[in-house]
Design an enzyme around this catalytic site. Structure first.
Site, PDB file in Angstrom:
ATOM      1  N   ARG A 176       0.666  -1.185   0.097  1.00 31.80           N
ATOM      2  CA  ARG A 176       0.581   0.054   0.009  1.00 31.80           C
ATOM      3  C   ARG A 176       0.662   1.744   0.002  1.00 31.80           C
ATOM      4  O   ARG A 176       0.685   2.014  -0.640  1.00 31.80           O
ATOM      5  CB  ARG A 176      -1.151  -0.290   1.215  1.00 31.80           C
ATOM      6  CG  ARG A 176      -1.988  -0.969   1.067  1.00 31.80           C
ATOM      7  CD  ARG A 176      -3.156  -0.714   1.763  1.00 31.80           C
ATOM      8  NE  ARG A 176      -3.744   0.024   2.606  1.00 31.80           N
ATOM      9  CZ  ARG A 176      -4.521   0.790   3.195  1.00 31.80           C
ATOM     10  NH1 ARG A 176      -4.953   0.304   4.446  1.00 31.80           N
ATOM     11  NH2 ARG A 176      -5.325   1.916   3.159  1.00 31.80           N
ATOM     12  N   CYS A 233      -1.440   5.284   9.269  1.00 29.43           N
ATOM     13  CA  CYS A 233      -1.382   4.086   8.498  1.00 29.43           C
ATOM     14  C   CYS A 233      -2.743   4.229   7.763  1.00 29.43           C
ATOM     15  O   CYS A 233      -3.017   5.288   7.298  1.00 29.43           O
ATOM     16  CB  CYS A 233      -2.266   3.011   9.822  1.00 29.43           C
ATOM     17  SG  CYS A 233      -3.513   3.801  10.872  1.00 29.43           S
TER      18      CYS A 233
END
Length: 277
Positions: A176, A233
């Site tokens: 990611r 995050c």
């Protein structure tokens, strides 16, 4: 003050005259409602905590997926959990504390002095042969008073500027960070200048590595002693896990709660891809 507690030590503490309050914070990105698992089997006396509604508030996409709750809302939730001023608290989830750390971080930053994480969670508890209960636990309402969270938090502009004076850690999965996949948010990639350090690197089979090993992962990412560290995050949940890992290693980690979900929903914010900051 200890931050981790083992299953055996918690079992002994629960038999003491003043046992800790135990909170079940089971939540996963692919299964955000952990209540069915809680009802099927939880630690004795544990109260279920709904991360989506009690450890976060609803906001616009530009606020991120899990904005921080207000002080009054978090205090009301903590009272529902049965907490009083001075209580010791233990939080847990399925195993690696990826969601339980959000409860640890919020309570810690709100002035609760003794908050610990059950190392290995309910998985380690059951593996130790310790008993589980079924059904719901509804304690009497507590009277705890929480403080407003005034430090340890970065807003979006502070996160953007952080690489200029410290280390900004992207604690999502490396793919990611590189922008190869993005299962939830509108854009793939990372905040320019951020360094990849997946928070799962701090775990070994669902339990936290020792402090020296965790410290070494931070240093490898550029977080040398004296360097300010912040973490983000997807939506601010597992960034709190990195803050907890940092605390185990004696490293203060500021959390950017809006994280990638806020950044990627804010027009004009630059996006970097690939393996480099």
């Amino acid at each position: 003050m200890a931050l981790l507690i083992s299953p055996d030590d918690l079992a002994a503490a629960l038999r003491a005259d003043a046992p800790p309050r135990v909170l079940d914070v089971r939540w996963r990105l692919d299964r955000p409602d952990g209540r069915p698992e809680y009802l099927a089997g939880h630690l004795p006396g544990a109260v279920f905590v709904d991360l989506e509604t009690e450890l976060a508030r609803h906001g616009d996409p530009g606020d991120g997926r899990h904005p921080l709750p207000g002080r009054a809302e978090l205090e009301a939730a903590a009272r529902r959990w049965g907490l009083d001023d001075g209580d010791a608290v233990v939080v847990y989830d399925e195993g690696g504390a990826l969601s339980a750390a959000r409860a640890w971080w919020l309570l810690h930053r709100s002035g609760v002095a003794d908050v610990r994480v059950l190392d290995g969670g309910v998985t380690a508890w059951a593996a130790a042969g310790l008993p589980l209960e079924t059904g719901d636990v509804r304690p009497r309402h507590g009277t705890i008073t929480l403080e407003p969270i005034v430090d340890g938090v970065a807003l979006i502009d502070e996160a953007a500027a952080w690489p200029g004076h410290g280390v900004l850690l992207d604690v999502r999965a490396a793919e990611r960070y590189r922008g190869e996949v993005e299962p939830i948010d509108p854009l793939a990639g990372h905040i320019p200048g951020a360094v990849s350090l997946p928070t799962t690197d701090h775990l070994d089979d669902g339990r936290f590595r020792d402090a020296a090993e965790i410290r070494a992962t931070f240093v490898a990412a550029g977080a040398e002693p004296g360097v300010p560290v912040a973490a983000y995050c997807g939506s601010g949940v597992t960034a709190a896990h990195t803050a907890f890992a940092g605390a185990l290693a004696g490293i203060d980690v500021t959390v950017y709660p809006g994280s990638w979900s806020q950044w990627s929903n804010t027009p004009g914010r630059p996006v970097a891809t690939g393996p480099q900051p």
